[in-house]
Scaffold this active site. Structure first.
Site, mmCIF file in Angstrom:
data_model
loop_
_atom_site.group_PDB
_atom_site.id
_atom_site.type_symbol
_atom_site.label_atom_id
_atom_site.label_comp_id
_atom_site.label_asym_id
_atom_site.label_seq_id
_atom_site.Cartn_x
_atom_site.Cartn_y
_atom_site.Cartn_z
ATOM 1 N N TYR A 1 36.831 -72.564 -28.731
ATOM 2 C CA TYR A 1 35.884 -71.978 -27.769
ATOM 3 C C TYR A 1 36.508 -71.972 -26.373
ATOM 4 C CZ TYR A 1 32.233 -72.099 -24.194
ATOM 5 O OH TYR A 1 31.506 -71.866 -23.047
ATOM 6 N N GLY B 1 20.319 -64.127 -23.398
ATOM 7 C CA GLY B 1 20.597 -65.545 -23.686
ATOM 8 C C GLY B 1 20.040 -66.468 -22.614
ATOM 9 N N LYS C 1 37.795 -68.850 -23.496
ATOM 10 C CA LYS C 1 37.512 -68.723 -22.057
ATOM 11 C C LYS C 1 38.826 -68.628 -21.289
ATOM 12 C CE LYS C 1 33.099 -68.776 -22.362
ATOM 13 N NZ LYS C 1 32.397 -67.514 -22.203
ATOM 14 N N ASP D 1 22.775 -56.858 -25.627
ATOM 15 C CA ASP D 1 22.828 -58.130 -26.358
ATOM 16 C C ASP D 1 22.593 -57.835 -27.831
ATOM 17 O OD1 ASP D 1 22.059 -60.789 -27.416
ATOM 18 O OD2 ASP D 1 21.949 -61.381 -25.315
ATOM 19 N N PHE E 1 29.744 -75.929 -14.962
ATOM 20 C CA PHE E 1 29.811 -77.280 -15.512
ATOM 21 C C PHE E 1 28.684 -77.410 -16.544
ATOM 22 C CE2 PHE E 1 33.425 -79.567 -13.654
ATOM 23 C CZ PHE E 1 34.007 -78.456 -13.079
ATOM 24 N N ASN F 1 24.154 -78.644 -30.268
ATOM 25 C CA ASN F 1 25.422 -79.331 -30.026
ATOM 26 C C ASN F 1 25.378 -80.071 -28.703
ATOM 27 O OD1 ASN F 1 27.136 -77.919 -32.172
ATOM 28 N ND2 ASN F 1 26.149 -76.233 -31.083
ATOM 29 N N ASP G 1 26.300 -54.828 -30.304
ATOM 30 C CA ASP G 1 27.425 -55.757 -30.278
ATOM 31 C C ASP G 1 28.387 -55.245 -29.201
ATOM 32 O OD1 ASP G 1 29.734 -57.168 -30.705
ATOM 33 O OD2 ASP G 1 29.736 -56.922 -32.888
ATOM 34 N N SER H 1 34.030 -71.583 -17.992
ATOM 35 C CA SER H 1 33.495 -72.922 -18.236
ATOM 36 C C SER H 1 34.441 -74.001 -17.728
ATOM 37 C CB SER H 1 33.319 -73.091 -19.754
ATOM 38 O OG SER H 1 33.161 -74.442 -20.093
#
Ligand code: NAD
Ligand code: UD1
Length: 344
Positions: A148, A10, A152, A31, A177, A197, A58, A124
């Site tokens: 979401y 990613g 976390k 991944d 951040f 997004n 997975d 996050s």
């Protein structure tokens, strides 16, 4: 030293993989390519000048993950794998809880079975919910505003509980951040899948002409120009923090939590204006209403990461950070493949 990166193909994982390889580590990536593609692995190998052991699996699958640990002598794990779109998590909460929590729990189980006891987790700033005080340090209370974020928050709690039960295990929670930017080569970057997004990929898609305009979500916040303030951090600085976190754990230090940001906030309008300057494109922006759940200001205090990990972010200049994102996006408007089908 051999490091397993779940979700290593990613955006943040690929940048971290390259930095780890350049620091002399061997890399294993697991991944499922649900938000990445094989080409990323090739580019990681090119930039890291070494081969990568890659498993298309997975991470929620026990047998598949078991095989990764059986075939490799893993010293430490960085757990990036997860779904990350806030809006999608509101529409499909079960998909988020299932993927993100199953992946975390399965990984912890398989790690324990193989006596691998060092883990770094991608958390996050979302776990601070709507903060009462900025800059935000790690002692601020945590709460979330969307599924979401709760994945976390819950993953962090699961990890704390598992650490309490198994004192051999040490875990670093890294609370990112707003990561933006791309590797200086322009060969890897954030995959521009569908309608983004997040602000930065949306801006670059308007700049390359894939989208007509972007919405500015809210102009009545208590901020200098009424738009939200965020702390944007270059993805390679973020990657460096992971290397320091691996070193910290390998030296036998205890579990810890670190915020990762630049400590400087920019409004949405400032980001758009800077992107116009960098790209030379008009980037049409239309003021819209607030997006539900957006805190007005999120700025990190990363003093703890600087003091304990010795982290020194090198890219504080927003123009330079956006220029790196633009180098990637303008040369890869369709992501890693030239074909229109963007996902692979
Ligand atoms: P990304 O989507 O680019 O990378 C995540 C990778 O995980 C993808 O390659 C995807 O294919 C893989 N993946 C997802 N579920 C999987 C599963 N069950 N098994 C195996 N692979 C799986 O996202 P990113 O921006 O690189 O984010 C990495 C991590 O950092 C995520 O956990 C994300 O929530 C977290 N994070 C990201 C941001 C951000 O702004 N990008 C901010 C804070 C935290
Ligand atoms: C969000 C999540 C964060 C997550 C990160 C990566 C929250 C509150 N935030 O961060 O947890 O880790 O994404 O997935 O859960 N904006 C616009 N127009 C756009 C897009 C964004 O004006 O088209 C504004 C937003 O209102 C926000 C700022 O730009 O004020 C940054 O947004 P974004 O890039 O989505 O990041 P966050 O919401 O900060």
């Amino acid at each position: 030293m051999k490091v397993l990166l779940t979700g290593g193909a990613g955006y943040i994982g690929s940048h971290t993989a390259v930095e780890l390889m350049n620091a002399g580590c061997d890399i294993v990536i697991a991944d499922d390519l649900s938000n990445s593609c094989r080409e990323v692995v090739k580019r990681i190998e090119e930039l890291g000048k070494k081969t990568v052991r890659f498993y298309e699996i997975d991470v929620c699958g026990e047998d598949a993950l078991e095989q990764v640990f059986s075939e490799n002598d893993i010293d430490a794990v960085i757990h990036f794998a997860g779904k990350k779109a806030v809006g999608e998590s509101v529409a499909k909460p079960l998909m988020y809880y299932k993927n993100n929590l199953d992946a975390t729990m399965n990984l912890l189980e398989v790690m324990q079975r193989h006596d691998v006891d060092k883990l770094i987790f991608s958390s996050s700033a979302t776990v601070y919910g709507v903060p009462k005080v900025v800059p935000i340090d790690e002692k601020q209370p945590t709460w979330c505003t969307n599924p979401y974020g709760w994945t976390k928050y819950m993953s962090e709690q699961i990890m704390r509980d598992v650490c309490a039960a198994n004192p051999k295990l040490s875990i670093v929670l890294l609370r990112y951040f707003n990561p933006i930017g791309a590797h200086e080569s322009g060969l890897i970057g954030e995959k521009p899948n569908g309608i983004p997004n997040n602000l930065m990929p949306y801006i670059t898609q308007v700049a390359v002409g894939k989208l007509k305009e972007l919405g500015v979500f809210g102009n009545d916040y208590d901020t200098p120009d009424g738009t939200c303030v965020r702390d944007y951090i270059h993805v390679t600085d973020l990657a460096q923090a992971h290397i320091l976190a691996v070193k910290y754990l390998m030296e036998g230090n205890e579990s810890n939590i670190f915020n990762l940001g630049n400590g400087v906030g920019f409004t949405v309008k400032e980001v758009i204006e800077t992107a116009r300057k960098v790209t030379g494109k008009p980037i049409k922006a239309v003021e819209e209403g607030r997006r539900a759940g957006d805190p007005a200001v999120l700025i990190a205090s990363s003093e703890k990461a600087k003091n304990i990990l010795g982290w020194k972010p090198e890219h504080a200049d927003l123009e330079e950070i956006i220029a790196s994102a633009w180098k990637w996006h303008s040369s890869h408007p369709q992501g890693y493949c030239s074909v229109q089908k963007e996902d692979k």
